[in-house]
Design an enzyme around this catalytic site. Structure first.
Site, PDB file in Angstrom:
ATOM      1  N   HIS A  37       0.839  -1.201   0.000  1.00  0.00           N
ATOM      2  CA  HIS A  37       0.000   0.000   0.000  1.00  0.00           C
ATOM      3  C   HIS A  37       0.876   1.254   0.000  1.00  0.00           C
ATOM      4  O   HIS A  37       1.949   1.255   0.594  1.00  0.00           O
ATOM      5  CB  HIS A  37      -0.899   0.045   1.235  1.00  0.00           C
ATOM      6  N   ARG A  73      -1.163  -4.765  -6.315  1.00  0.00           N
ATOM      7  CA  ARG A  73      -0.887  -6.199  -6.327  1.00  0.00           C
ATOM      8  C   ARG A  73       0.462  -6.424  -6.994  1.00  0.00           C
ATOM      9  O   ARG A  73       0.699  -5.985  -8.115  1.00  0.00           O
ATOM     10  CB  ARG A  73      -2.007  -6.924  -7.070  1.00  0.00           C
ATOM     11  N   GLU A  76      -1.879  -0.582   8.200  1.00  0.00           N
ATOM     12  CA  GLU A  76      -2.794  -1.574   8.769  1.00  0.00           C
ATOM     13  C   GLU A  76      -2.047  -2.443   9.754  1.00  0.00           C
ATOM     14  O   GLU A  76      -0.821  -2.439   9.810  1.00  0.00           O
ATOM     15  CB  GLU A  76      -3.422  -2.420   7.659  1.00  0.00           C
ATOM     16  N   HIS A 126       3.275  -7.531   1.680  1.00  0.00           N
ATOM     17  CA  HIS A 126       2.632  -8.406   2.660  1.00  0.00           C
ATOM     18  C   HIS A 126       1.561  -9.274   2.023  1.00  0.00           C
ATOM     19  O   HIS A 126       1.002  -8.927   0.986  1.00  0.00           O
ATOM     20  CB  HIS A 126       2.030  -7.581   3.806  1.00  0.00           C
TER      21      HIS A 126
HETATM   22 ZN    ZN Z   1      -2.926  -4.851   3.023  1.00  0.00          ZN
END
Ligand code: ZN
Length: 311
Positions: A97, A192, A115, A172
């Site tokens: 991200h 991605r 996150e 991740h």
């Molecule tokens: Zn994520």
């Protein structure tokens, strides 16, 4: 008297999903390919809806827009956080991200995404992808362009009670068998990087290599820098696990009776184990609710594990 606002989750079906959201949490789910419970969500594509009480039937984004005093008049056009429970029956794609600054510039003013993951259940030797092994940006680009994924990605073994902070720029992925609580900025900007060359409806899903190369941090933080063991008993106190500029996350294990002061603009509470009550209102595993501004002293009784998130 100010009351908690219980929220009804939204469930998302995905190819990698399972049925643990029903078997573990008792939620009524749409199918046995349900991968995500959006427990506290103000996203248009899957809103949490308040139930019971004064605000029953209203969406979280409606409450944020029109009853801001419930949230201590916190600032922002959109509700800042998103809380999910994720049931991965197969591996998720490897992703990264952007931070707020990159997302502002390249994604129409969106938030970036920080996150964190709290592992609720997993088989022995379950694995996550956290970070990569490239030593320089040049080596990173070379390994990606040459499809050297086994060398590049860093897999770590995790267990129930592990807590991992994933800052923007961290490669991740969740691997199969893991059930986790995810707390994140309210954003869906995801690049991605690799999807194991899998086909979906005969096609590979698109990758976002250029943007990913812009944002992947190099070198990666070590696993010990982002890992916390949150499994210990908290003995009836509110125990902070992490605090960053996007959120603070604390954990309570209630055994009998405890109390804490609602001293933030508002709090999000997620009951992950057991049952009990808060100031007389019954609670059970799988409940998620807002403790609004002005709530004052929260008295919890019973036998419960509760995660508290605040800004
Ligand atoms: Zn994520």
């Amino acid at each position: 008297m100010t009351k908690i606002i219980k929220l009804k989750p939204y469930f998302k079906e995905v190819l990698w999903g399972g049925k643990k959201l029903n078997t573990e949490f008792g939620y009524s789910i749409p199918s046995d390919k349900t991968g995500e419970c959006w427990a506290v969500s103000a996203r248009e594509s899957g809103e949490s809806i308040a139930y019971g009480g004064e605000y029953g039937g209203r969406t979280l984004s409606d409450l944020w827009a029109n009853e801001r005093e419930l949230f201590g008049n916190a600032e922002g056009d959109v509700f800042p956080l998103l809380v999910k429970i994720i049931d991965a029956q197969s591996d998720l794609s490897i992703q990264v991200h952007p931070d707020d600054q990159y997302a502002q510039e390249h994604e129409n003013g969106s938030f970036g995404k920080t996150e964190c993951w709290y592992i609720l259940d997993c088989p022995e030797n379950a694995k996550l992808v956290i970070g990569h092994n490239a030593k320089s940006r040049a080596e990173l680009a070379e390994m990606i362009n040459e499809n050297r994924w086994d060398e590049l990605i860093r897999e770590v073994t995790v267990k129930k009670g592990d807590f991992i902070q994933i800052v923007p720029g961290t490669v991740h992925a969740i691997e199969s068998g893991i059930l986790l609580l995810e707390i994140q900025q309210n954003s869906d900007i995801t690049y991605r990087v690799y999807d194991y060359d899998r086909l979906q409806d005969g096609k590979k899903r698109p990758l976002h290599i250029d943007k990913a190369l812009d944002v992947i941090a190099c070198p990666s933080k070590t696993f010990m820098e982002v890992f916390m063991d949150a499994s210990s008993e908290c003995d009836n106190v509110l125990k902070e696990i992490i605090s960053c500029n996007c959120y603070s996350v604390s954990r309570i294990t209630v055994d009998g009776k405890m109390e804490f002061e609602m001293n933030k603009p508002f709090m999000i509470a997620s009951v992950l184990q057991g049952e009990g009550d808060i100031n007389g209102e019954p609670l059970k595993k799988g409940d998620h609710f807002i403790i609004p501004s002005g709530y004052g002293l929260a008295q919890l009784t019973g036998n419960m594990e509760v995660i508290i998130t605040s800004i």
